[in-house]
Design a protein around this motif. Structure first.
Motif, PDB file in Angstrom:
ATOM      1  N   LYS A 175       0.829  -1.193   0.000  1.00 18.37           N
ATOM      2  CA  LYS A 175       0.000   0.000   0.000  1.00 18.37           C
ATOM      3  C   LYS A 175       0.868   1.250   0.000  1.00 18.37           C
ATOM      4  N   LYS A 176       0.423   2.228  -0.778  1.00 20.16           N
ATOM      5  CA  LYS A 176       1.104   3.511  -0.837  1.00 20.16           C
ATOM      6  C   LYS A 176       0.269   4.566  -0.127  1.00 20.16           C
ATOM      7  N   LYS A 177       0.966   5.539   0.441  1.00 17.97           N
ATOM      8  CA  LYS A 177       0.305   6.684   1.050  1.00 17.97           C
ATOM      9  C   LYS A 177       0.849   7.929   0.358  1.00 17.97           C
ATOM     10  N   ILE A 178      -0.053   8.689  -0.266  1.00 16.01           N
ATOM     11  CA  ILE A 178       0.328   9.885  -1.006  1.00 16.01           C
ATOM     12  C   ILE A 178      -0.324  11.088  -0.333  1.00 16.01           C
ATOM     13  N   VAL A 179       0.484  12.115  -0.057  1.00 20.26           N
ATOM     14  CA  VAL A 179      -0.030  13.356   0.522  1.00 20.26           C
ATOM     15  C   VAL A 179       0.189  14.461  -0.501  1.00 20.26           C
TER      16      VAL A 179
ATOM     17  N   ILE B 286      -1.118   3.104  -7.093  1.00 25.19           N
ATOM     18  CA  ILE B 286      -1.661   4.411  -7.458  1.00 25.19           C
ATOM     19  C   ILE B 286      -0.590   5.171  -8.227  1.00 25.19           C
ATOM     20  N   ASP B 287      -0.985   5.768  -9.330  1.00 26.81           N
ATOM     21  CA  ASP B 287      -0.072   6.601 -10.111  1.00 26.81           C
ATOM     22  C   ASP B 287      -0.141   8.020  -9.546  1.00 26.81           C
ATOM     23  N   ALA B 288       0.886   8.415  -8.795  1.00 30.05           N
ATOM     24  CA  ALA B 288       0.899   9.712  -8.134  1.00 30.05           C
ATOM     25  C   ALA B 288       0.938  10.853  -9.143  1.00 30.05           C
ATOM     26  N   VAL B 289       1.604  10.652 -10.262  1.00 29.75           N
ATOM     27  CA  VAL B 289       1.695  11.695 -11.286  1.00 29.75           C
ATOM     28  C   VAL B 289       0.328  11.931 -11.927  1.00 29.75           C
ATOM     29  N   ALA B 290      -0.395  10.856 -12.229  1.00 33.92           N
ATOM     30  CA  ALA B 290      -1.723  10.989 -12.828  1.00 33.92           C
ATOM     31  C   ALA B 290      -2.682  11.668 -11.862  1.00 33.92           C
ATOM     32  N   LEU B 291      -2.592  11.323 -10.581  1.00 36.62           N
ATOM     33  CA  LEU B 291      -3.444  11.941  -9.572  1.00 36.62           C
ATOM     34  C   LEU B 291      -3.144  13.437  -9.456  1.00 36.62           C
ATOM     35  N   THR B 292      -1.866  13.783  -9.411  1.00 33.98           N
ATOM     36  CA  THR B 292      -1.469  15.194  -9.325  1.00 33.98           C
ATOM     37  C   THR B 292      -1.927  15.952 -10.561  1.00 33.98           C
ATOM     38  N   ARG B 293      -1.789  15.349 -11.715  1.00 37.67           N
ATOM     39  CA  ARG B 293      -2.186  15.998 -12.968  1.00 37.67           C
ATOM     40  C   ARG B 293      -3.700  16.257 -12.996  1.00 37.67           C
ATOM     41  N   GLN B 294      -4.488  15.282 -12.558  1.00 39.99           N
ATOM     42  CA  GLN B 294      -5.939  15.454 -12.543  1.00 39.99           C
ATOM     43  C   GLN B 294      -6.361  16.567 -11.575  1.00 39.99           C
TER      44      GLN B 294
ATOM     45  N   LEU C 252       2.910  17.747  -4.714  1.00 43.11           N
ATOM     46  CA  LEU C 252       3.103  16.429  -4.129  1.00 43.11           C
ATOM     47  C   LEU C 252       4.007  16.586  -2.910  1.00 43.11           C
ATOM     48  N   VAL C 253       3.452  16.375  -1.698  1.00 45.66           N
ATOM     49  CA  VAL C 253       4.187  16.576  -0.449  1.00 45.66           C
ATOM     50  C   VAL C 253       4.999  15.339  -0.095  1.00 45.66           C
ATOM     51  N   SER C 254       4.352  14.177  -0.083  1.00 42.91           N
ATOM     52  CA  SER C 254       5.088  12.955   0.262  1.00 42.91           C
ATOM     53  C   SER C 254       4.479  11.755  -0.446  1.00 42.91           C
ATOM     54  N   LEU C 255       5.324  10.753  -0.623  1.00 40.04           N
ATOM     55  CA  LEU C 255       4.938   9.508  -1.252  1.00 40.04           C
ATOM     56  C   LEU C 255       5.700   8.401  -0.538  1.00 40.04           C
ATOM     57  N   GLY C 256       4.985   7.445   0.035  1.00 43.21           N
ATOM     58  CA  GLY C 256       5.656   6.375   0.764  1.00 43.21           C
ATOM     59  C   GLY C 256       4.713   5.235   1.073  1.00 43.21           C
TER      60      GLY C 256
ATOM     61  N   VAL D  58     -10.781   9.677  -5.416  1.00 41.09           N
ATOM     62  CA  VAL D  58     -11.321   8.312  -5.346  1.00 41.09           C
ATOM     63  C   VAL D  58     -11.622   7.736  -6.724  1.00 41.09           C
ATOM     64  N   CYS D  59     -11.637   8.566  -7.771  1.00 43.32           N
ATOM     65  CA  CYS D  59     -11.868   8.057  -9.126  1.00 43.32           C
ATOM     66  C   CYS D  59     -10.617   7.443  -9.747  1.00 43.32           C
ATOM     67  N   ILE D  60      -9.462   7.692  -9.180  1.00 40.41           N
ATOM     68  CA  ILE D  60      -8.223   7.114  -9.698  1.00 40.41           C
ATOM     69  C   ILE D  60      -8.187   5.629  -9.340  1.00 40.41           C
ATOM     70  N   SER D  61      -7.749   4.783 -10.270  1.00 42.47           N
ATOM     71  CA  SER D  61      -7.749   3.344 -10.017  1.00 42.47           C
ATOM     72  C   SER D  61      -6.736   2.978  -8.938  1.00 42.47           C
ATOM     73  N   GLY D  62      -7.118   2.070  -8.056  1.00 52.23           N
ATOM     74  CA  GLY D  62      -6.258   1.586  -6.990  1.00 52.23           C
ATOM     75  C   GLY D  62      -6.442   2.303  -5.661  1.00 52.23           C
ATOM     76  N   VAL D  63      -7.216   3.383  -5.633  1.00 53.84           N
ATOM     77  CA  VAL D  63      -7.404   4.146  -4.397  1.00 53.84           C
ATOM     78  C   VAL D  63      -8.377   3.415  -3.489  1.00 53.84           C
ATOM     79  N   GLU D  64      -7.972   3.211  -2.237  1.00 55.54           N
ATOM     80  CA  GLU D  64      -8.831   2.571  -1.249  1.00 55.54           C
ATOM     81  C   GLU D  64      -9.471   3.584  -0.314  1.00 55.54           C
ATOM     82  N   SER D  65      -8.744   4.663   0.011  1.00 56.10           N
ATOM     83  CA  SER D  65      -9.328   5.694   0.874  1.00 56.10           C
ATOM     84  C   SER D  65      -8.695   7.034   0.552  1.00 56.10           C
ATOM     85  N   ALA D  66      -9.472   8.083   0.803  1.00 52.60           N
ATOM     86  CA  ALA D  66      -8.995   9.452   0.603  1.00 52.60           C
ATOM     87  C   ALA D  66      -9.560  10.290   1.741  1.00 52.60           C
TER      88      ALA D  66
END
Length: 125
Positions: free
Chosen positions: A2-6, A50-58, A68-72, A25-33
């Motif tokens: 699991k990834k956590k993106i802030v 989760i594709d962090a770049v696609a999420l940031t772009r949207q 994008l603050v953190s990714l881990g 929540v519309c991005i594929s692979g997201v379990e919670s927001a």
């Protein structure tokens, strides 16, 4: 894994916060927001692949400035908490059954239908 993106998003009203969560929540692979931060200006997304770049772009496309603050890894304990002790459930006492009876409907008014005699020619004029 699991990834956590802030992500820090410029949001100044409840409508934009709601829109950011819908996009997340519309991005594929997201379990919670969820929203976090003092001004509720950070979006925390947890999920797998989760594709962090696609999420940031949207978010940039629909809301504006996004950083994008953190990714881990998500460091939550995967074991569920122990269930609470079961409470004693008492069965309800049976209630007496009530039956209502109504008199039959009265159709005492006779219906008569009057029919005009058939006409053999056209009477438009």
């Amino acid at each position: 894994m699991k990834k956590k993106i802030v992500l820090k998003v410029s949001m100044n009203c409840d409508k934009s916060r709601s829109k950011a969560l819908k996009i997340a929540v519309c991005i594929s692979g997201v379990e919670s927001a969820a929203l976090s931060g003092a001004d509720k200006d950070q979006v925390v997304v947890v999920g797998e692949d989760i594709d962090a770049v696609a999420l940031t772009r949207q978010l940039r496309k629909n809301l504006g400035f996004t950083e994008l603050v953190s990714l881990g890894e998500d460091k939550k304990d995967p074991s569920p908490p122990p269930p609470p002790p079961a409470a004693k459930v008492e069965a309800p006492t049976p209630q007496p059954m009530v039956v209502w009876s109504y008199p039959p409907h009265y159709n005492g008014y006779p219906v008569h239908e009057m029919m005009a005699p058939p006409q053999e020619s056209c009477t438009i004029m």
